[in-house]
Design a protein around this motif. Structure first.
Motif, mmCIF file in Angstrom:
data_model
loop_
_atom_site.group_PDB
_atom_site.id
_atom_site.type_symbol
_atom_site.label_atom_id
_atom_site.label_comp_id
_atom_site.label_asym_id
_atom_site.label_seq_id
_atom_site.Cartn_x
_atom_site.Cartn_y
_atom_site.Cartn_z
ATOM 1 N N ALA A 95 12.073 -1.787 -1.374
ATOM 2 C CA ALA A 95 11.452 -0.930 -2.292
ATOM 3 C C ALA A 95 10.830 0.148 -1.457
ATOM 4 N N ASN A 96 10.203 0.332 -0.479
ATOM 5 C CA ASN A 96 9.265 1.079 0.048
ATOM 6 C C ASN A 96 10.326 2.099 0.785
ATOM 7 N N ILE A 97 11.360 1.697 1.378
ATOM 8 C CA ILE A 97 12.350 2.712 1.910
ATOM 9 C C ILE A 97 12.928 3.302 0.920
ATOM 10 N N ASN A 98 13.428 2.861 -0.106
ATOM 11 C CA ASN A 98 13.953 3.640 -1.571
ATOM 12 C C ASN A 98 12.904 4.561 -2.050
ATOM 13 N N ALA A 99 11.655 4.303 -1.947
ATOM 14 C CA ALA A 99 10.503 5.047 -2.451
ATOM 15 C C ALA A 99 10.440 6.186 -1.467
ATOM 16 N N MET A 100 10.714 6.073 -0.268
ATOM 17 C CA MET A 100 10.417 7.418 0.719
ATOM 18 C C MET A 100 11.635 8.182 0.474
ATOM 19 N N TYR A 101 12.809 7.814 0.427
ATOM 20 C CA TYR A 101 14.040 8.519 0.113
ATOM 21 C C TYR A 101 13.702 9.166 -1.351
ATOM 22 N N GLN A 102 13.280 8.586 -2.260
ATOM 23 C CA GLN A 102 13.158 9.097 -3.574
ATOM 24 C C GLN A 102 12.097 10.333 -3.404
ATOM 25 N N HIS A 103 11.063 10.226 -2.749
ATOM 26 C CA HIS A 103 10.104 11.320 -2.420
ATOM 27 C C HIS A 103 10.445 12.321 -1.498
ATOM 28 N N HIS A 104 11.694 12.062 -0.913
ATOM 29 C CA HIS A 104 12.338 13.107 0.025
ATOM 30 C C HIS A 104 11.420 13.066 1.531
ATOM 31 N N THR A 113 0.772 -1.316 0.134
ATOM 32 C CA THR A 113 0.075 -0.089 0.109
ATOM 33 C C THR A 113 0.793 1.197 -0.295
ATOM 34 N N VAL A 114 2.055 1.258 0.404
ATOM 35 C CA VAL A 114 2.845 2.437 0.553
ATOM 36 C C VAL A 114 3.170 3.346 -0.930
ATOM 37 N N LYS A 115 3.180 2.594 -2.035
ATOM 38 C CA LYS A 115 3.205 3.059 -3.174
ATOM 39 C C LYS A 115 2.270 4.148 -3.395
ATOM 40 N N ASN A 116 1.054 3.607 -3.355
ATOM 41 C CA ASN A 116 -0.121 4.423 -3.925
ATOM 42 C C ASN A 116 -0.131 5.489 -2.700
ATOM 43 N N LEU A 117 0.084 5.304 -1.447
ATOM 44 C CA LEU A 117 0.310 6.200 -0.328
ATOM 45 C C LEU A 117 0.943 7.576 -0.719
ATOM 46 N N LEU A 118 2.112 7.248 -1.342
ATOM 47 C CA LEU A 118 2.979 8.171 -1.709
ATOM 48 C C LEU A 118 2.577 8.992 -2.906
ATOM 49 N N ALA A 119 1.798 8.324 -3.767
ATOM 50 C CA ALA A 119 0.991 9.053 -5.060
ATOM 51 C C ALA A 119 0.168 9.948 -4.440
ATOM 52 N N ASP A 120 -0.450 9.430 -3.460
ATOM 53 C CA ASP A 120 -1.597 10.372 -2.905
ATOM 54 C C ASP A 120 -1.084 11.589 -2.481
ATOM 55 N N MET A 121 -0.023 11.393 -1.568
ATOM 56 C CA MET A 121 0.587 12.520 -1.003
ATOM 57 C C MET A 121 1.194 13.526 -2.034
ATOM 58 N N ASP A 122 1.426 13.153 -3.166
ATOM 59 C CA ASP A 122 1.923 13.973 -4.101
ATOM 60 C C ASP A 122 0.658 14.776 -4.719
ATOM 61 N N PHE A 123 -0.537 13.922 -5.042
ATOM 62 C CA PHE A 123 -1.663 14.441 -5.427
ATOM 63 C C PHE A 123 -2.281 15.515 -4.465
ATOM 64 N N PHE A 124 -2.208 15.344 -3.242
ATOM 65 C CA PHE A 124 -2.722 16.267 -2.458
ATOM 66 C C PHE A 124 -1.685 17.443 -2.122
ATOM 67 N N SER A 125 -0.653 17.447 -2.727
ATOM 68 C CA SER A 125 0.483 18.528 -2.412
ATOM 69 C C SER A 125 0.852 18.698 -1.016
ATOM 70 N N TYR A 126 0.863 17.673 -0.142
ATOM 71 C CA TYR A 126 1.225 17.642 1.140
ATOM 72 C C TYR A 126 2.594 17.866 1.285
ATOM 73 N N LYS A 127 3.166 18.870 2.173
ATOM 74 C CA LYS A 127 4.609 19.215 1.982
ATOM 75 C C LYS A 127 5.218 18.550 3.384
ATOM 76 N N LYS A 128 6.455 18.552 3.377
ATOM 77 C CA LYS A 128 7.284 18.060 4.705
ATOM 78 C C LYS A 128 6.741 16.972 5.458
ATOM 79 N N ILE A 129 6.441 15.940 4.861
ATOM 80 C CA ILE A 129 5.943 14.782 5.260
ATOM 81 C C ILE A 129 6.763 13.991 6.181
ATOM 82 N N LYS A 130 6.294 13.450 7.363
ATOM 83 C CA LYS A 130 7.011 12.374 8.204
ATOM 84 C C LYS A 130 6.140 11.279 8.518
ATOM 85 N N LEU A 131 6.518 9.945 7.989
ATOM 86 C CA LEU A 131 5.659 8.889 8.258
ATOM 87 C C LEU A 131 6.405 7.881 9.371
ATOM 88 N N VAL A 132 5.448 7.533 10.050
ATOM 89 C CA VAL A 132 5.781 6.325 11.230
ATOM 90 C C VAL A 132 4.916 5.176 10.839
#
Length: 529
Positions: A257-266, A229-248
């Protein structure tokens, strides 16, 4: 009704229209009519309703009634004040200009009438003051749920997300909702977290750890695992223009793959990691002598804590260049050892091994335990000796070696105790799931259509925001020492108001105890003019 966005070429303004299809009897063909409901703000992208749809401004406080009534209003007054304070009412009004009062009334009912089905709304509406002020029969409520559009929900998520503190961590987790319906497309058999034998739909929820308020959810097919589910979560964060995101997130979401995706999305993240991972195991073996030194013991948490700065081997597929980017990223691996957890884990393993051995020797094998049989035992059968069960001591020792240890991985938090506090605070999302299933009566879905499900789930989510706020304030003000949540709401619910034709609304007497509750919840009590 679907929304259509058209940009005027002359003034550059994007106007928003509601489109409605109908059958033209004269031309004998399908036609459509459009009604302009507003325009988009060029900066925020939010809908600015047309003046003809805007509710005329009124003086705050009680208003003149058109008929004589005596209604309960103390608890609904509280919810209305919370809605104004958190911006829920304003955001709903902007996203659902024609429906927000009905939506709020149903949400109030779900909060105040613990466990009662929606079919009893009519009885409640007759005795309570609420935003809509009228009954919503059972059939109309189904139609209402189906009328809530995806576009409007997304606008609400965007508005609510902007109200949350950008510096806080956002807890992310999923839960399963069982259903008797076989007609819902996303209801599937899967790994039910509550071991319910029914098919299910999964629900993902995003929750602010400081605000203690939810502001986003997404429903998922019941057979989708957490890690997917994490990949689509990150796509939604981009769609809603949420900034300075911190996830736990817990370790169920961990994957390379999910760790790399979170690094990629800063994104900043804190996530549970299995101690059996090769790199975690290597760091743990090297750190064990240092980890269990007294200087690393934290008395408040009754455990040992140790951190190590590591290098994460980051990779990114780049289809546009046809290559794979490989770089190094800094990360912080937090290691912990809890002696009590070690004892509990060892005791649990001993009980499991005893049970497995008994099942094997008796011939009453449990299909769910086949992997454990193969992992911990060698089983041989001979005509003379029968079934012989021999433990695999090497596998048992490997399991015992990690007992009492656990690990967290972050790309921001350096201190292990700070990381542990942030991680444990994500338990609030589990409590939110409990509120959704138990208090809001949504453990098993009782809807038969996709659109009704989507709409009802959104109203339940709005109710959850109110409940989460009340629960946080009750915890902060230590009100749970004197009240349950239902007890507190019931205490206010008995306050009456009087509506008389041609006269302003008047509230009845309010006790000292009720005034203290309003004050503790930081809400002004109701007053009469």
């Amino acid at each position: 009704m679907p929304l259509i966005y058209l940009k005027n070429k002359h003034n550059g303004i994007t106007y928003v229209y509601e489109s409605e299809n109908y059958w033209d009897k004269t031309k004998k063909q399908s036609r459509s009519r459009r009604i302009c409901i507003g325009k988009l703000d060029p900066l925020s992208g939010e809908l600015i309703p047309s003046r003809r749809l805007a509710t005329p401004s009124v003086k705050p406080g009680p208003v003149s009634a058109t008929e004589s009534k005596r209604l309960f209003a103390g608890a609904t007054w509280l919810l209305s004040a919370i809605g104004e304070k958190l911006g829920i009412t304003a955001d709903l009004k902007q996203c659902f200009p024609k429906q927000y009062k009905q939506l709020l009334s149903i949400a109030y009912y779900l909060i105040l009438e613990d466990h009662n089905p929606l079919i009893r709304f009519s009885k409640w509406a007759m005795t309570h003051q609420h935003p809509y002020g009228k009954d919503i029969p059972s059939q109309r409520s189904s139609d209402f749920f189906a009328s809530i559009t995806e576009e409007a929900r997304e606008r609400f998520f965007r508005l609510q997300g902007k109200r949350r503190a950008e510096q806080e961590y956002w807890a992310y987790d999923t839960t399963s909702l069982s259903s008797y319906s076989e007609g819902l497309r996303q209801v599937k058999y899967g790994m039910n977290k509550e071991h319910d034998p029914l098919p299910q739909m999964n629900l993902a929820l995003l929750f602010g750890e400081q605000s203690n308020l939810p502001f986003y959810y997404r429903k998922l097919p019941g057979n989708i695992s957490d890690v997917q589910t994490v990949k689509n979560l990150l796509a939604d964060m981009d769609f809603f223009s949420y900034k300075k995101i911190k996830l736990v997130m817990d370790r169920g979401f961990y994957s390379e793959a999910n760790i790399n995706a979170m690094y990629q999305h800063h994104l900043k993240f804190l996530i549970g990691a299995k101690v059996t991972l090769k790199y975690v195991q290597a760091e743990l073996m090297a750190a064990k002598p240092e980890l269990q030194k007294w200087e690393n013991f934290d008395p408040d948490h009754n455990l040992y804590a140790y951190s190590k700065t590591i290098t994460w081997k980051y990779t990114q597929q780049r289809p546009y260049k046809g290559d794979v980017l490989e770089e190094e990223r800094r990360a912080y691996l937090h290691l912990y050892f809890n002696k009590e957890k070690e004892t509990e884990d060892a005791s649990r393993l001993n009980r499991l091994l005893t049970k497995l051995k008994t099942e094997l020797e008796s011939g009453k094998r449990d299909p769910a335990h086949e992997k454990s049989y193969a992992k911990y035992f060698e089983v041989t059968t001979t005509p003379k000796r029968g079934t012989v069960v021999k433990p695999k001591q090497e596998a048992i020792d490997a399991a015992i070696r990690n007992y009492g240890y656990f690990a967290l991985l972050s790309n921001e938090i350096k201190d292990p105790i700070e990381a542990l506090d942030v991680y444990r605070n994500k338990d609030l999302i589990e409590k939110a799931f409990g509120n959704l299933k138990e208090r809001l009566n949504f453990r098993r879905m009782e809807v038969s259509s996709e659109r009704s499900l989507d709409g009802k789930l959104f109203v339940e989510f709005v109710a959850l925001i109110f409940l989460s706020y009340i629960k946080k304030v009750m915890q902060d003000k230590k009100l749970f020492q004197r009240y349950t949540m239902q007890g507190l709401l019931d205490e206010l619910d008995v306050i009456e108001c009087y509506e008389r034709s041609g006269h302003d609304l008047r509230f009845g007497e309010i006790t000292k105890r009720q005034l203290e509750i309003y004050e503790a919840l930081e809400i002004a009590p109701p007053t009469s003019l």
